[in-house]
Design an enzyme around this catalytic site. Sequence first.
Site, PDB file in Angstrom:
ATOM      1  CG  MET A  14      -1.982  -1.069   1.202  1.00 58.26           C
ATOM      2  SD  MET A  14      -3.229  -0.782  -0.067  1.00 58.26           S
ATOM      3  CE  MET A  14      -4.149   0.567   0.656  1.00 58.26           C
ATOM      4  CB  VAL A  76       3.946   1.147   9.847  1.00 54.14           C
ATOM      5  CG1 VAL A  76       5.151   1.824   9.209  1.00 54.14           C
ATOM      6  CG2 VAL A  76       3.314   2.076  10.883  1.00 54.14           C
ATOM      7  CB  SER A 130     -11.207   2.680   1.435  1.00 56.00           C
ATOM      8  OG  SER A 130     -11.790   1.509   0.893  1.00 56.00           O
ATOM      9  CE  LYS A 184     -10.512   1.965   4.807  1.00 60.09           C
ATOM     10  NZ  LYS A 184     -10.132   0.675   5.291  1.00 60.09           N
ATOM     11  CG  HIS A 187     -15.193   1.886   4.016  1.00 62.11           C
ATOM     12  ND1 HIS A 187     -14.375   0.775   3.911  1.00 62.11           N
ATOM     13  CD2 HIS A 187     -15.501   2.231   2.742  1.00 62.11           C
ATOM     14  CE1 HIS A 187     -14.186   0.474   2.647  1.00 62.11           C
ATOM     15  NE2 HIS A 187     -14.862   1.346   1.902  1.00 62.11           N
ATOM     16  CG  ASN A 188     -12.511  -1.416   6.664  1.00 67.09           C
ATOM     17  OD1 ASN A 188     -12.640  -0.550   5.814  1.00 67.09           O
ATOM     18  ND2 ASN A 188     -11.364  -2.008   6.900  1.00 67.09           N
ATOM     19  CD  GLU A 191     -13.772  -4.035   3.089  1.00 65.76           C
ATOM     20  OE1 GLU A 191     -13.458  -2.874   2.784  1.00 65.76           O
ATOM     21  OE2 GLU A 191     -12.954  -4.866   3.535  1.00 65.76           O
ATOM     22  NE  ARG A 442     -33.610  -3.487  32.952  1.00 66.74           N
ATOM     23  CZ  ARG A 442     -33.751  -2.211  33.271  1.00 66.74           C
ATOM     24  NH1 ARG A 442     -34.893  -1.583  32.976  1.00 66.74           N
ATOM     25  NH2 ARG A 442     -32.799  -1.563  33.877  1.00 66.74           N
TER      26      ARG A 442
HETATM   27  C1  6PG Z   1     -10.091  -1.054   2.135  1.00 68.06           C
HETATM   28  C2  6PG Z   1     -10.111  -2.337   2.914  1.00 68.06           C
HETATM   29  C3  6PG Z   1      -8.827  -2.606   3.623  1.00 68.06           C
HETATM   30  C4  6PG Z   1      -8.852  -3.845   4.529  1.00 68.06           C
HETATM   31  C5  6PG Z   1      -9.042  -5.119   3.793  1.00 68.06           C
HETATM   32  C6  6PG Z   1      -8.850  -6.350   4.663  1.00 68.06           C
HETATM   33  O1  6PG Z   1     -10.966  -0.245   2.402  1.00 68.06           O
HETATM   34  O2  6PG Z   1      -9.239  -0.888   1.261  1.00 68.06           O
HETATM   35  O3  6PG Z   1     -11.117  -2.256   3.876  1.00 68.06           O
HETATM   36  O4  6PG Z   1      -8.558  -1.482   4.427  1.00 68.06           O
HETATM   37  O5  6PG Z   1      -7.663  -3.907   5.195  1.00 68.06           O
HETATM   38  O6  6PG Z   1     -10.281  -5.166   3.225  1.00 68.06           O
HETATM   39  O7  6PG Z   1      -9.606  -6.322   5.822  1.00 68.06           O
HETATM   40  P1  6PG Z   1      -9.841  -7.698   6.614  1.00 68.06           P
HETATM   41  O8  6PG Z   1      -8.545  -8.427   6.612  1.00 68.06           O
HETATM   42  O9  6PG Z   1     -10.272  -7.343   7.990  1.00 68.06           O
HETATM   43  O10 6PG Z   1     -10.890  -8.428   5.830  1.00 68.06           O
END
Ligand code: 6PG
Length: 465
Positions: A14, A76, A130, A184, A187-188, A191, A442
């Site tokens: 990256m 990193v 991303s 982010k 976002h993940n 994803e 409760r």
């Molecule tokens: C992105 C991705 C990236 C992420 C991979 C692997 O937006 O480019 O989200 O940041 O590191 O998709 O994520 P996992 O190993 O948790 O599936």
Amino acid sequence: MTLATLGLYGLGTMGSALALNIAEKGFGLHVANRTDDRIPEFMDEAGELADRLTGHDDLAAMAKAMPAPRAIILMVPAGAPVDGSIAELLPHLAPGDTIIDAGNADFNETRRRTAELEARGFAFIGMGVSGGEDGARHGPSMMVGGTRASWEGIRPVIEAIAAKFDGAPCADHFGPDGAGHFIKTVHNGIEYAEMQLIAELYGLMREGAGMAPAAIGARFGDWNAGPLKSYLVEITAEVLAATDRTGIPAVDAIVDAAGQKGTGRWTVIEALKLGQSASAIEAAVAGRAWSADRIGRAAGAALFAPERGAVDLPADTLAEALLAARIVDHSQGFSVLAAASDAFAWDLDMARIAEVWRAGCIIRSALLDDISAAFRDGAPHGHLAFAPAIAETLKSVLPALRRTVSAATASGHPVPALSASLAWFDTMIQARGTAALIQAQRDFFGRHGFDRVDGGAGRHGPWWG
Ligand code: 6PG
């Protein structure tokens, strides 16, 4: 505003791609890597772009050689390597310099690092990037958190290297400290949910309808020409069309245990801490964890010898089910963002978040165009699914989700994310649910008290006399 001298540390996949993108857009860049033997190799890879790149043996040498004000991008691994790099850099920086963590960091750590560095006169930016290697090289989507002044110092570079949607950069500053990394992370999370939903539909077509991977891939290819158009649907079509070198479908050559580096889990953890639930994302994280328990699944398969029935639903039904569940996972993601925005006083611009996700990132899709428009039209805070245009689509595709979940569960096919999406919807359209009973329980066992529907006095039930 003076443009900072730029440096980048970490020439892995990256980092290298991002460095070449920066150089290609005309900016000079200092680079260094943990191991210095990577530098000559990287300069070779850079070709003509090497003229704009200055390589250094290590991080300290790079910082010393850079005129102030400096902006140093760290590429990193998350966690200790980020803290280690910062510690190495600090003796060579001057107040006003900026460190940018462009990895997938836990936003709590970004907040801590920001406080520590700002107290010493440095700026810290947590930047979500991303788009994978291709995105980093040719245009990622980027979500920036930090002070506005530090953003302005790097903005021309970030906007130049970002993916563009209708000419506008898919990168922006969203708030202070951890805001960018939080966005982010969500976002993940989305994803993860999107990938799980696609995998569940693949499973139904493969196991329930007996379709071959290539035929399923062709179906995803068709879907990619309509409202389901998205990067993840597109690559699914390509993956399923591929044949392994041994002659079998490529997907069949892969062990069915999904990896995860933590961002999906972080989304769920932060959602829960904020009193939210991103159940479709949670189902996706659970799906990956269950997939990794191969020994347990093998034992379960031997013990219960499951017989799965046929599920042969029309392609349109499955496509609509996917769209319905995708609306839910995005809606849950934006609810988490809204809760974080309130909790941390970030004042996040939801429309802008949706806009920077329209190109460059992994979840880019046609749906995000609609979501951006819905936010621009004033979608209710935290309730994207109830924005008029989105709700109208959801109404039309929801019956297909119900049909798909019913057929799958009746025949023994696991669809955790599809089911979670449907359950969320069915709950959120009940003006009065069943929680009154939970409140009564409760109060019964712990005198916890409750509010009365008539607003009257008395916070305890008759069981307390
Ligand atoms: C992105 C991705 C990236 C992420 C991979 C692997 O937006 O480019 O989200 O940041 O590191 O998709 O994520 P996992 O190993 O948790 O599936």
